[in-house]
Design a protein around this motif. Sequence first.
Motif, mmCIF file in Angstrom:
data_model
loop_
_atom_site.group_PDB
_atom_site.id
_atom_site.type_symbol
_atom_site.label_atom_id
_atom_site.label_comp_id
_atom_site.label_asym_id
_atom_site.label_seq_id
_atom_site.Cartn_x
_atom_site.Cartn_y
_atom_site.Cartn_z
ATOM 1 N N ASN A 66 -22.587 -48.174 0.055
ATOM 2 C CA ASN A 66 -21.270 -48.830 0.181
ATOM 3 C C ASN A 66 -21.367 -50.274 0.645
ATOM 4 O O ASN A 66 -20.357 -50.864 1.045
ATOM 5 C CB ASN A 66 -20.329 -48.040 1.101
ATOM 6 C CG ASN A 66 -19.832 -46.778 0.436
ATOM 7 O OD1 ASN A 66 -19.655 -46.727 -0.783
ATOM 8 N ND2 ASN A 66 -19.620 -45.744 1.223
ATOM 9 N N HIS A 72 -25.455 -42.168 -5.217
ATOM 10 C CA HIS A 72 -24.976 -40.878 -5.721
ATOM 11 C C HIS A 72 -25.845 -39.739 -5.204
ATOM 12 O O HIS A 72 -25.335 -38.674 -4.883
ATOM 13 C CB HIS A 72 -24.951 -40.882 -7.248
ATOM 14 C CG HIS A 72 -24.152 -42.006 -7.815
ATOM 15 N ND1 HIS A 72 -22.780 -42.090 -7.686
ATOM 16 C CD2 HIS A 72 -24.532 -43.120 -8.490
ATOM 17 C CE1 HIS A 72 -22.348 -43.207 -8.277
ATOM 18 N NE2 HIS A 72 -23.401 -43.837 -8.758
ATOM 19 N N ARG A 140 -23.578 -36.948 -12.201
ATOM 20 C CA ARG A 140 -23.638 -35.720 -11.389
ATOM 21 C C ARG A 140 -24.735 -34.784 -11.890
ATOM 22 O O ARG A 140 -25.502 -34.228 -11.101
ATOM 23 C CB ARG A 140 -22.274 -35.038 -11.398
ATOM 24 C CG ARG A 140 -22.200 -33.706 -10.684
ATOM 25 C CD ARG A 140 -22.177 -33.853 -9.169
ATOM 26 N NE ARG A 140 -22.092 -32.588 -8.510
ATOM 27 C CZ ARG A 140 -20.980 -32.076 -7.998
ATOM 28 N NH1 ARG A 140 -19.845 -32.737 -8.060
ATOM 29 N NH2 ARG A 140 -20.992 -30.903 -7.412
ATOM 30 N N TRP A 166 -29.780 -36.175 0.038
ATOM 31 C CA TRP A 166 -28.423 -36.651 0.317
ATOM 32 C C TRP A 166 -27.669 -36.695 -1.006
ATOM 33 O O TRP A 166 -28.179 -37.216 -1.998
ATOM 34 C CB TRP A 166 -28.465 -38.041 0.955
ATOM 35 C CG TRP A 166 -27.120 -38.521 1.402
ATOM 36 C CD1 TRP A 166 -26.569 -38.347 2.632
ATOM 37 C CD2 TRP A 166 -26.168 -39.238 0.629
ATOM 38 N NE1 TRP A 166 -25.321 -38.926 2.672
ATOM 39 C CE2 TRP A 166 -25.050 -39.475 1.443
ATOM 40 C CE3 TRP A 166 -26.133 -39.709 -0.683
ATOM 41 C CZ2 TRP A 166 -23.923 -40.151 1.000
ATOM 42 C CZ3 TRP A 166 -25.011 -40.377 -1.128
ATOM 43 C CH2 TRP A 166 -23.922 -40.603 -0.284
ATOM 44 N N ARG A 167 -26.451 -36.127 -1.014
ATOM 45 C CA ARG A 167 -25.600 -36.103 -2.213
ATOM 46 C C ARG A 167 -24.227 -36.623 -1.846
ATOM 47 O O ARG A 167 -23.655 -36.185 -0.847
ATOM 48 C CB ARG A 167 -25.481 -34.674 -2.746
ATOM 49 C CG ARG A 167 -26.823 -34.061 -3.096
ATOM 50 C CD ARG A 167 -26.815 -32.569 -3.025
ATOM 51 N NE ARG A 167 -26.626 -32.133 -1.646
ATOM 52 C CZ ARG A 167 -26.741 -30.882 -1.241
ATOM 53 N NH1 ARG A 167 -27.022 -29.930 -2.083
ATOM 54 N NH2 ARG A 167 -26.545 -30.558 0.028
ATOM 55 N N GLU A 168 -23.703 -37.508 -2.660
ATOM 56 C CA GLU A 168 -22.393 -38.088 -2.331
ATOM 57 C C GLU A 168 -21.300 -37.035 -2.313
ATOM 58 O O GLU A 168 -20.346 -37.165 -1.551
ATOM 59 C CB GLU A 168 -22.034 -39.229 -3.293
ATOM 60 C CG GLU A 168 -21.712 -38.797 -4.698
ATOM 61 C CD GLU A 168 -21.320 -39.946 -5.606
ATOM 62 O OE1 GLU A 168 -20.733 -40.934 -5.139
ATOM 63 O OE2 GLU A 168 -21.615 -39.846 -6.800
ATOM 64 N N TRP A 169 -21.393 -35.988 -3.116
ATOM 65 C CA TRP A 169 -20.350 -34.977 -3.189
ATOM 66 C C TRP A 169 -20.468 -33.942 -2.065
ATOM 67 O O TRP A 169 -19.591 -33.105 -1.909
ATOM 68 C CB TRP A 169 -20.332 -34.306 -4.568
ATOM 69 C CG TRP A 169 -21.549 -33.504 -4.899
ATOM 70 C CD1 TRP A 169 -21.739 -32.170 -4.694
ATOM 71 C CD2 TRP A 169 -22.745 -33.990 -5.484
ATOM 72 N NE1 TRP A 169 -22.994 -31.801 -5.107
ATOM 73 C CE2 TRP A 169 -23.633 -32.903 -5.617
ATOM 74 C CE3 TRP A 169 -23.179 -35.244 -5.928
ATOM 75 C CZ2 TRP A 169 -24.909 -33.018 -6.154
ATOM 76 C CZ3 TRP A 169 -24.455 -35.357 -6.472
ATOM 77 C CH2 TRP A 169 -25.294 -34.260 -6.573
ATOM 78 N N VAL A 170 -21.538 -33.990 -1.265
ATOM 79 C CA VAL A 170 -21.697 -33.068 -0.127
ATOM 80 C C VAL A 170 -21.770 -33.878 1.169
ATOM 81 O O VAL A 170 -20.826 -33.891 1.950
ATOM 82 C CB VAL A 170 -22.944 -32.166 -0.282
ATOM 83 C CG1 VAL A 170 -23.119 -31.265 0.936
ATOM 84 C CG2 VAL A 170 -22.871 -31.348 -1.561
ATOM 85 N N GLU A 171 -22.891 -34.539 1.391
ATOM 86 C CA GLU A 171 -23.086 -35.285 2.638
ATOM 87 C C GLU A 171 -22.248 -36.563 2.707
ATOM 88 O O GLU A 171 -21.966 -37.051 3.790
ATOM 89 C CB GLU A 171 -24.573 -35.654 2.812
ATOM 90 C CG GLU A 171 -25.475 -34.478 3.080
ATOM 91 C CD GLU A 171 -25.916 -33.728 1.824
ATOM 92 O OE1 GLU A 171 -26.541 -32.668 1.980
ATOM 93 O OE2 GLU A 171 -25.627 -34.168 0.696
ATOM 94 N N GLY A 172 -21.842 -37.078 1.564
ATOM 95 C CA GLY A 172 -21.088 -38.331 1.530
ATOM 96 C C GLY A 172 -19.611 -38.177 1.816
ATOM 97 O O GLY A 172 -18.899 -39.156 1.950
ATOM 98 N N ILE A 173 -19.149 -36.954 1.927
ATOM 99 C CA ILE A 173 -17.719 -36.714 2.203
ATOM 100 C C ILE A 173 -17.480 -36.930 3.691
ATOM 101 O O ILE A 173 -18.168 -36.363 4.529
ATOM 102 C CB ILE A 173 -17.311 -35.287 1.785
ATOM 103 C CG1 ILE A 173 -17.496 -35.128 0.272
ATOM 104 C CG2 ILE A 173 -15.890 -34.995 2.203
ATOM 105 C CD1 ILE A 173 -17.292 -33.726 -0.231
ATOM 106 N N ASP A 174 -16.512 -37.755 3.994
ATOM 107 C CA ASP A 174 -16.190 -38.037 5.416
ATOM 108 C C ASP A 174 -15.281 -36.994 6.009
ATOM 109 O O ASP A 174 -14.502 -36.386 5.426
ATOM 110 C CB ASP A 174 -15.518 -39.412 5.543
ATOM 111 C CG ASP A 174 -16.496 -40.528 5.168
ATOM 112 O OD1 ASP A 174 -17.713 -40.332 5.339
ATOM 113 O OD2 ASP A 174 -16.014 -41.570 4.698
#
Length: 174
Positions: A66, A72, A140, A166-174
């Motif tokens: 970011n 991703h 994805r 690290w995956r944006e759809w798992v660990e990247g979710i705030d």
Amino acid sequence: MTNSHKKQPIPGNRIRKYVTPYYRRRLPHIQNPERPFFVTFVTYQRWSMPEPVRDLALKHCLHDHNVKILLHAAVIMPDHVDLIFTPLQDDEGMPYSLEEILNGIKGASAHSIYRFLKRRGHVWQDESMDHVLRVAESVRAKAEYICDNPVRRGLVQTADEYPWLWREWVEGID
């Protein structure tokens, strides 16, 4: 060869004065700023990183998420790193170059790893392998593929068990 390989000047007083459509070490690295990259870089002489070193490598891969890249997925395997990211743009609307992104990740992580191990020498091989994802390729699906590397290597039963992923759809979710 056309002149497209020459650096193109960017107007204005900039720290990064040139953007190249590709850069070359031993292999050419093509850059399309609107497309995600799949990048692999390997440890020097396929050295196997100890677990704390993999922690450091993952930290540095996440550092510019970011900021310079939209990450991703990242997988830190014992002897290499797989990343899928999309370059972001700087304040002047110019995309960060693949060279700048990888030099930042590999350079900063190498310094941290040197300090941690209290030694000198190479951490990463100079070259990286990169691939601009085609329009038809799903980010994805490619990310899920690299996240299954630890499973295919027999390191874990499921990707969720692997700590250096690290995956944006798992660990990247705030």
